[in-house]
Scaffold this active site. Structure first.
Site, PDB file in Angstrom:
ATOM      1  N   LYS B 204       0.851  -1.198   0.000  1.00  0.00           N
ATOM      2  CA  LYS B 204       0.000   0.000   0.000  1.00  0.00           C
ATOM      3  C   LYS B 204       0.883   1.243   0.000  1.00  0.00           C
ATOM      4  O   LYS B 204       1.874   1.315   0.730  1.00  0.00           O
ATOM      5  CB  LYS B 204      -0.919  -0.002   1.228  1.00  0.00           C
ATOM      6  CG  LYS B 204      -2.038  -1.042   1.144  1.00  0.00           C
ATOM      7  CD  LYS B 204      -2.867  -1.028   2.404  1.00  0.00           C
ATOM      8  CE  LYS B 204      -3.927  -2.108   2.392  1.00  0.00           C
ATOM      9  NZ  LYS B 204      -5.032  -1.817   1.464  1.00  0.00           N
ATOM     10  N   HIS B 262      -0.064  -8.809   8.631  1.00  0.00           N
ATOM     11  CA  HIS B 262      -0.169  -7.416   8.181  1.00  0.00           C
ATOM     12  C   HIS B 262       0.281  -6.422   9.261  1.00  0.00           C
ATOM     13  O   HIS B 262       1.115  -5.555   9.020  1.00  0.00           O
ATOM     14  CB  HIS B 262      -1.617  -7.069   7.818  1.00  0.00           C
ATOM     15  CG  HIS B 262      -2.192  -7.911   6.736  1.00  0.00           C
ATOM     16  ND1 HIS B 262      -1.480  -8.311   5.648  1.00  0.00           N
ATOM     17  CD2 HIS B 262      -3.431  -8.429   6.565  1.00  0.00           C
ATOM     18  CE1 HIS B 262      -2.246  -9.031   4.851  1.00  0.00           C
ATOM     19  NE2 HIS B 262      -3.443  -9.119   5.389  1.00  0.00           N
ATOM     20  N   LYS B 362     -13.459  -7.477  13.326  1.00  0.00           N
ATOM     21  CA  LYS B 362     -14.546  -7.415  12.337  1.00  0.00           C
ATOM     22  C   LYS B 362     -15.784  -6.848  13.004  1.00  0.00           C
ATOM     23  O   LYS B 362     -15.935  -6.927  14.227  1.00  0.00           O
ATOM     24  CB  LYS B 362     -14.828  -8.813  11.794  1.00  0.00           C
ATOM     25  CG  LYS B 362     -13.707  -9.304  10.896  1.00  0.00           C
ATOM     26  CD  LYS B 362     -14.096 -10.532  10.134  1.00  0.00           C
ATOM     27  CE  LYS B 362     -13.032 -10.911   9.134  1.00  0.00           C
ATOM     28  NZ  LYS B 362     -12.915  -9.977   8.011  1.00  0.00           N
TER      29      LYS B 362
END
Lengths: 341, 514
Positions: B204, B262, B362
């Protein structure tokens, strides 16, 4: 947009401040978030009444603001300038796709007659954005070549402000060998250790140069580089254009050979073909049509689309290279050595 | 087996030319899967649109499904049109791109599949002059990674006239032992320099911008240490649930799925020492060193320093949302962590004693990934803090590095309120990536694919980095596996379980609301 203003720096800056307050209040009254002011450079566009494409240039700069946010200052040398020299300010805003906040850049327009042109430099000194690069896009032909080259007072106060000066020698090419020599010499003089120069004719070469470089990604062709013994640059005109001269300079530096020029019948203007020939191998890059190129290496060939770059594309590329560009400097130096150029 | 660098191209002009892939063929295993459709093909098409992959380029898709080249091409065209991000679809570019797109069906356990791929590679090398260079992309289920690599070795596809590289998607193992096992099996066929373990977060733009921000500026790095930084918070929140991936997710969980890979890579990027030069090995050496310096929790520290959560059902915005255990394919008594928060400490001179709070979950209130650097308060408070009189309590400086969706950097500092008296209030100075660089940013997969094709492994994870991060999370996984949680413990649409707030409160901190 403001009314006509005096071109004093404090008047212009005050009006810009008022403009921001008014834009912010306007959005606030609609219940929207305030605008976001973006600025990464001062972009000065110097035009005159001979600049027949000034409108296109203005539209290009406005489009460029989205990728190169700037305080854009349009300098226009015009006999009709109000009070001899005057200014206006306005904001250029856009709403990025999917976002709720407008982004705005500043635009300043300064008109001056030939006699008052000398006052433009001091005004600019007061209104350039501090601590950010200053790019001057020189669209005044008289600053690049012609009889009046030495007779433009005021330029010597504008030039020192610039981090980079961008010109276009395409007109000089069309005018003949002497104007072209003069234009290349002028660009060369603009370059200093602290200031870069750019020529959109060099920028127009990027797709050609990139296609040649891409061909040499093939290790087999790369290994044969030393075997090339001749380079031919074919143009649609009898006298080499600045693009042809730059290509000469670039290829001469890369291959340690002296390219030759030929004139060919071509349906399009400008460069028609570049051919590298060696023992047992060759590379030919040629324009088939205004939109299409063909690359032939040995007996293999393929065609690909290569649209002539728009003014936006050319300026976009130049504005991404604000520092010293050694490839251009070297190509320019060699181009100026070509006999008769 | 060693991946040799090709000779430099003297016609290059890196100031002006976009970095291009060299001639090569890409073989995608799992070409009928979601990743290929949503990410890989759109990224490759986009690179072709930008002329960053050459004419001498070919793609061979493989999966079990029987399909012709034309069927595959039609399917991929549909995917590219659907999933291309922020870019137009151009029919003429597609026509040129599709000429190099092929499909070879086959079962990954069947030797014939690799023979067919070898034959196809020889064929495309002749037709497209791919110079013998091949990139294998393993986009299959992780259980196939080892066997595919072994088969590639058995069929001699790991070496040839050009370079051979392999990209492996996460997860790299499901714990330390399986990661080591996988690495050792892959190393029997490919040298480490040929292996590209992809973690798309590192591709990214804004994660790469952390390095530019830290090491391209002189003013931040002197503050980037325990003397000035009070704590760091790294948040990766998703508003969605498991979206049909319940069966996979209940085996993974947030700690494995997000933090182990990540977020630990992001943390390493934020906290690593400056590399001496910007090249793949130097940057990865520093990341690896940082990961090895993270304190490994003892079993009795896990309940205090790590929190597991699982979302329950809730009504959000008039919509009834299922709890995790009610999701299709999920065990109704699943002990899966859909939320994980951990307090990490880095035992080196720069960061000793500074907590790094990392959380991911989430069904949180919104989708956001950011890093918040909390600086120490001034040693003496000169200005009024009387909150009863309506003044805001002064808050220390805060630097936010926003990774998604509004990429940018903000610095919070105090400013005097207009008017008489010395009343201060926090204001924010924003740098917005999108508005400062209005150009389209390449997707993470575009960046990482070009990197792998050009042999730049800087943004790929190395074996030692993978193993170091497993080493850090393994005690937490083991401790959680031995417990029975009373799940669900947070409602959908909230910022996670109360225990997570309590974990920070013990240090006198609170989670910021991103």
């Amino acid at each position: 947009m403001s009314g006509v203003l005096s071109a004093q720096p404090e008047v212009i800056l005050k009006e810009l401040g008022r403009l921001w307050t008014s834009v912010g209040e306007d959005e606030h009254s609609k219940g929207k978030p305030s605008v976001l002011r973006a600025c990464a450079m001062t972009l000065i566009v110097a035009t005159d009444t001979e600049d027949t494409d000034a409108f296109e240039a203005t539209q290009t700069v406005i489009s460029l603001m989205q990728s190169h946010p700037s305080r854009a200052i349009f300098l226009r040398r015009s006999p009709d300038a109000e009070n001899g020299i005057s200014a206006r300010v306005l904001a250029q805003c856009w709403m990025p796709f999917g976002k709720a906040q407008q982004i705005c850049c500043e635009q300043v327009e300064i008109d001056a007659t030939g006699e008052r042109w000398i006052e433009v430099g001091p005004t600019l000194r007061g209104i350039i954005v501090p601590d950010l690069p200053v790019v001057v896009w020189c669209r005044q032909r008289s600053l690049l070549w012609g009889k009046s080259l030495k007779g433009t007072p005021g330029w010597d106060t504008i030039l020192p402000l610039a981090t980079k000066v961008i010109a276009d020698t395409a007109d000089a090419s069309a005018a003949g060998a002497a104007p072209l020599r003069q234009a290349l010499d002028t660009i060369s003089l603009w370059q200093t250790d602290d200031r870069a120069a750019g020529d959109l004719e060099w920028t127009r070469l990027t797709p050609w140069r990139e296609a040649i470089a891409e061909a040499f990604d093939d290790p087999q062709l790369l290994a044969q580089r030393e075997s090339f013994h001749s380079v031919e640059i074919a143009t649609a005109s009898h006298a080499p254009s600045s693009a042809a001269l730059y290509l000469f300079g670039w290829l001469a530096g890369r291959l340690n050979l002296t390219p030759t020029f030929t004139a060919v019948e071509s349906g399009t203007s400008g460069l028609a073909r570049v051919a590298l020939r060696g023992s047992g191998t060759s590379l030919v890059l040629e324009r088939n049509s205004p939109e299409c190129m063909r690359l032939t290496i040995g007996d293999r060939s393929h065609s690909f689309s290569m649209q002539p770059p728009s003014l936006f594309n050319l300026m976009h590329e130049e504005l991404t290279v604000l520092g010293r560009d050694d490839e251009f400097r070297a190509a320019l130096a060699r181009a100026r050595e070509v006999p008769g150029a | 087996m060693v991946d040799s660098m090709s000779a430099a191209n003297p016609f290059e002009d890196p100031l002006r030319f976009e970095r291009r892939a060299p001639p090569c063929a890409v073989v995608i295993f799992g070409a009928n899967g979601d990743l290929t459709k949503r990410k890989l093909l759109p990224a490759l098409y986009r690179l072709s649109y930008e002329r960053r992959i050459p004419q001498t380029f070919a793609i061979i898709g493989n999966s079990r499904t029987e399909m012709s080249d034309d069927d595959f091409r039609a399917k991929m065209k549909e995917s590219v049109q659907q999933f291309l991000e922020d870019a137009p679809f151009d029919e003429s570019v597609w026509e040129s791109f599709v000429r190099g797109l092929y499909y070879t069906p086959g079962d990954l356990n069947d030797s014939a599949c690799y023979q067919a791929i070898a034959a196809k590679l020889a064929d495309v090398d002749k037709q497209h002059q791919t110079a013998g260079n091949v990139l294998f992309y393993l986009s299959t289920q992780p259980s196939y990674y080892s066997s595919v690599v072994q088969q590639l070795g058995q069929h001699g596809l790991n070496h040839g006239s050009g370079w051979r590289r392999v990209i492996i998607e996460k997860p790299f193992g499901h714990d330390l032992a399986s990661a080591r096992q996988l690495n050792s099996e892959i190393h029997t066929v490919f040298d480490e320099s040929q292996i590209y373990r992809i973690d798309h977060y590192l591709g990214k733009e804004t994660v790469q911008n952390i390095l530019a921000f830290r090491f391209g500026n002189g003013i931040f790095e002197p503050l980037w240490n325990r003397g000035y930084v009070n704590s760091v918070q790294i948040t990766a929140a998703e508003s969605i649930g498991v979206e049909g991936r319940g069966a996979y997710y209940q085996e993974a969980g947030a700690l494995r799925d997000m933090i182990q890979n990540h977020l630990m890579q992001v943390m390493a990027t934020v906290a690593m020492e400056p590399p001496t030069v910007y090249d793949a090995d130097s940057v990865r050496d520093e990341r690896a060193k940082l990961l090895r310096a993270i304190r490994i929790l003892k079993p009795d520290e896990v309940p205090v320093r790590a929190v597991a959560g699982q979302y329950g059902p809730a009504n959000v915005g008039g919509k009834a949302l299922l709890g995790f255990r009610q999701e299709p394919g999920v065990n109704p008594v699943a002990q899966t962590d859909t939320y994980a928060a951990v307090t990490f400490y880095i035992d080196n001179w720069r960061w000793a004693g500074v907590p790094f709070y990392v959380r991911s979950g989430k069904r949180l209130p919104k989708r956001i990934t950011d890093i918040a650097i909390n600086f120490n308060a001034p040693p003496l408070s000169l200005f009024r803090q009387d909150t009863k009189s309506g003044l805001m309590a002064p808050r220390p400086n805060l630097l936010i590095l926003r990774i998604q969706p509004e990429e940018g950097i903000s610095l919070r500092f105090l400013s005097k309120s207009p008017g008489s008296g010395m009343k201060v209030r926090p204001v924010s100075m924003d740098f917005n990536y999108g508005s400062s660089f209005g150009e389209r940013s390449p997707t993470a997969y575009e960046t990482l694919l070009v990197d792998a094709l050009t042999g730049d492994a800087t943004l790929y994870t190395r074996q030692d980095m993978v193993e170091a991060s497993w080493q850090v999370v393994e005690p937490i996984l083991e401790s959680w596996a031995a417990q029975k949680f009373e799940f669900p413990n947070y409602d959908s649409g909230t910022w996670g379980p109360r225990a997570s707030d309590e974990m920070l409160a013990r240090n006198g901190h609170t989670w910021r609301v991103p």
